[in-house]
Design a protein around this motif. Structure first.
Motif, mmCIF file in Angstrom:
data_model
loop_
_atom_site.group_PDB
_atom_site.id
_atom_site.type_symbol
_atom_site.label_atom_id
_atom_site.label_comp_id
_atom_site.label_asym_id
_atom_site.label_seq_id
_atom_site.Cartn_x
_atom_site.Cartn_y
_atom_site.Cartn_z
ATOM 1 N N PRO A 1 36.820 37.853 65.129
ATOM 2 C CA PRO A 1 36.382 35.940 63.905
ATOM 3 C C PRO A 1 37.249 36.505 62.845
ATOM 4 N N GLN A 2 37.421 37.817 62.568
ATOM 5 C CA GLN A 2 38.059 37.920 61.352
ATOM 6 C C GLN A 2 39.174 37.111 61.093
ATOM 7 N N ALA A 3 40.440 36.898 62.395
ATOM 8 C CA ALA A 3 41.749 36.333 62.722
ATOM 9 C C ALA A 3 41.592 35.115 62.383
ATOM 10 N N ARG A 4 43.394 34.933 62.091
ATOM 11 C CA ARG A 4 43.566 33.218 61.925
ATOM 12 C C ARG A 4 44.545 33.142 63.467
ATOM 13 N N ILE A 5 43.758 31.963 63.582
ATOM 14 C CA ILE A 5 44.756 31.659 65.323
ATOM 15 C C ILE A 5 44.754 30.189 65.394
ATOM 16 N N VAL A 6 46.178 30.141 66.005
ATOM 17 C CA VAL A 6 46.638 29.281 65.479
ATOM 18 C C VAL A 6 47.163 28.412 67.412
ATOM 19 N N PRO B 1 57.396 26.600 64.948
ATOM 20 C CA PRO B 1 57.788 25.717 63.143
ATOM 21 C C PRO B 1 56.731 26.757 62.703
ATOM 22 N N PHE B 2 57.442 28.032 62.986
ATOM 23 C CA PHE B 2 56.923 28.722 61.866
ATOM 24 C C PHE B 2 57.484 29.884 60.934
ATOM 25 N N PRO B 3 57.200 30.498 60.603
ATOM 26 C CA PRO B 3 58.385 31.721 59.884
ATOM 27 C C PRO B 3 58.610 32.792 60.083
ATOM 28 N N ASP B 4 59.916 33.377 60.065
ATOM 29 C CA ASP B 4 59.638 34.675 60.982
ATOM 30 C C ASP B 4 58.697 35.822 60.812
ATOM 31 N N ALA B 5 58.059 36.350 61.875
ATOM 32 C CA ALA B 5 57.658 37.679 61.610
ATOM 33 C C ALA B 5 56.126 37.004 61.054
ATOM 34 N N THR B 6 55.334 36.051 62.096
ATOM 35 C CA THR B 6 54.085 35.121 61.418
ATOM 36 C C THR B 6 53.012 35.981 61.872
ATOM 37 N N PHE B 7 52.990 36.562 62.536
ATOM 38 C CA PHE B 7 52.067 36.956 63.950
ATOM 39 C C PHE B 7 52.072 38.167 64.413
ATOM 40 N N ASP B 8 50.348 38.429 64.265
ATOM 41 C CA ASP B 8 49.990 39.759 65.409
ATOM 42 C C ASP B 8 50.400 39.500 66.368
ATOM 43 N N PHE B 9 49.465 38.502 67.297
ATOM 44 C CA PHE B 9 49.565 38.929 68.801
ATOM 45 C C PHE B 9 49.996 37.468 68.720
ATOM 46 N N VAL B 10 51.236 37.109 69.779
ATOM 47 C CA VAL B 10 51.912 35.692 70.248
ATOM 48 C C VAL B 10 51.368 35.732 71.710
ATOM 49 N N HIS B 11 51.123 34.359 72.018
ATOM 50 C CA HIS B 11 50.640 34.924 74.097
ATOM 51 C C HIS B 11 50.884 33.371 74.290
ATOM 52 N N GLN B 12 51.732 33.605 75.298
ATOM 53 C CA GLN B 12 52.001 32.036 76.463
ATOM 54 C C GLN B 12 51.536 31.755 77.721
ATOM 55 N N ALA C 1 45.122 40.278 62.974
ATOM 56 C CA ALA C 1 44.817 39.424 62.279
ATOM 57 C C ALA C 1 44.997 37.490 62.580
ATOM 58 N N THR C 2 46.127 37.845 63.136
ATOM 59 C CA THR C 2 47.229 36.679 63.650
ATOM 60 C C THR C 2 47.179 35.965 64.543
ATOM 61 N N ILE C 3 46.875 35.020 65.109
ATOM 62 C CA ILE C 3 47.478 35.571 66.644
ATOM 63 C C ILE C 3 48.079 33.662 67.064
ATOM 64 N N LEU C 4 48.851 33.240 67.973
ATOM 65 C CA LEU C 4 49.173 32.127 68.217
ATOM 66 C C LEU C 4 49.086 32.228 69.965
ATOM 67 N N ASP C 5 48.665 30.683 70.488
ATOM 68 C CA ASP C 5 49.268 30.570 71.859
ATOM 69 C C ASP C 5 50.037 29.760 71.614
#
Ligand SMILES: C[S@@+](CC[C@H](N)C(=O)[O-])C[C@H]1O[C@@H](n2cnc3c(N)ncnc32)[C@H](O)[C@@H]1O
Length: 303
Positions: free
Chosen positions: A94-99, A138-149, A73-77
């Protein structure tokens, strides 16, 4: 709006990342992001290369992620470059919020002075945030379901790698996944020209505290951060027309990448004619020696 949308920075994180989006320095005609040790340019040519490279990697990896992420539901790159990967994830989910976070604001997001910007184009759930990973996310703990780098091995100093991976884990929800993708420093096999270029670039990076050979240690960083079920995969991408369409794409990327590395080499004292000769010899070696460029993919789950 979720709470990280107009996100809250710690005062420390606001420091460097808060530099005006136009802040840059120049070296041998190329433009670099100011305030970070990142060793590659951040100009239009490099943005075009990153987009091209994304398509090459998507073909090589047969997809744009490897972890069994389900339907996040939440993804960070992190270090998102042009945001191409993040926007493709927005299309896939399409339902996810992506940052997408980067020290360099992509041209299309520059209208925002706050550091957070919706693109105004493309998927509505895609947001760009300016930030410096070396100062923490700059995000709180445990914000994203998937974190990619992906591909920050010319950006992260040796003594910050574990901190960065710990940050990726910190902002991942329990049960969520962290995935890192990096390139091998060099090719396999390594021809003489490529070796000379790699040997000349290394001291320039070590002086910035960056050792790109850490790209081979991703699993250790993920495990030390406390992630579980850490999996790794190496994909050897053919470089040269000998490798068909993918090899041709990779050769184009390698040649353009050489131009991105040119200022570093000239700053090391290499002459323009020597540089041009080495790059042409490397092109010939790619075909004759059948270079491959290994990429490392590693992912793990937050307990
Ligand atoms: C080689 S590019 C990779 C971009 C993207 N991940 C991709 O795979 O196309 C490295 C990116 O890291 C960004 N970067 C470098 N240092 C950074 C830092 N300290 N914090 C955030 N981003 C950074 C650069 O601006 C650049 O966009």
């Amino acid at each position: 709006m979720p709470r990280f949308w107009p996100f809250r920075r710690s005062s420390r994180a606001a420091g460097d990342a808060g530099a005006p989006s136009g802040a840059h320095r120049r070296l041998f005609g190329r433009e670099y992001a100011a305030g970070v040790p990142y060793a590659l340019p951040s100009d239009l040519s490099e943005m075009n290369r990153l987009d091209f490279q994304h398509y090459m990697l998507r073909q090589a990896f047969k997809g744009i992620y490897a972890a069994p992420i389900g339907t996040p539901a939440t993804i960070l790159d992190v270090g998102a470059g042009t945001g191409r990967w993040a926007k493709e994830m927005a299309a896939l989910f399409p339902q996810a919020r992506i940052v997408a976070l980067d020290i360099k604001v992509p041209a299309e997001s520059e209208q925002s002075q706050s550091g957070a910007a919706s693109t105004g184009q493309g998927p509505s759930a895609y947001t760009f945030v300016r930030g410096n990973i070396l100062e923490g996310l700059p995000f709180p703990d445990a914000t994203f379901d998937f974190v990619h780098q992906r591909l920050l091995f010319f950006a992260i100093p040796s003594d910050r790698w574990q901190f960065v991976v710990n940050e990726l884990m910190r902002v991942t929800r329990p049960g969520g996944w962290v995935e890192i993708v990096e390139g091998h420093y060099g090719y396999e096999p390594m021809g003489q020209a490529a070796q000379r270029i790699a040997d000349a670039m290394l001291p320039a990076m070590l002086r910035r505290g960056i050792d790109p050979r850490h790209s081979a240690n991703l699993a250790q960083f993920l495990q030390a951060a406390g992630l579980r079920d850490v999996q790794t995969r190496t994909v050897k991408v053919p470089v040269g027309d000998w490798g068909g369409h993918l090899g041709h794409l990779a050769l184009t990327d390698v040649m353009t990448f050489s131009q991105a590395a040119r200022p570093l080499l000239l700053a090391q004292g290499m002459s323009e004619p020597d540089f041009a000769r080495l790059v042409e010899t490397m092109r010939e070696e790619c075909e004759r020696l059948r270079y491959t460029w290994p990429f490392y993919i590693a992912y793990g789950q937050r307990a």
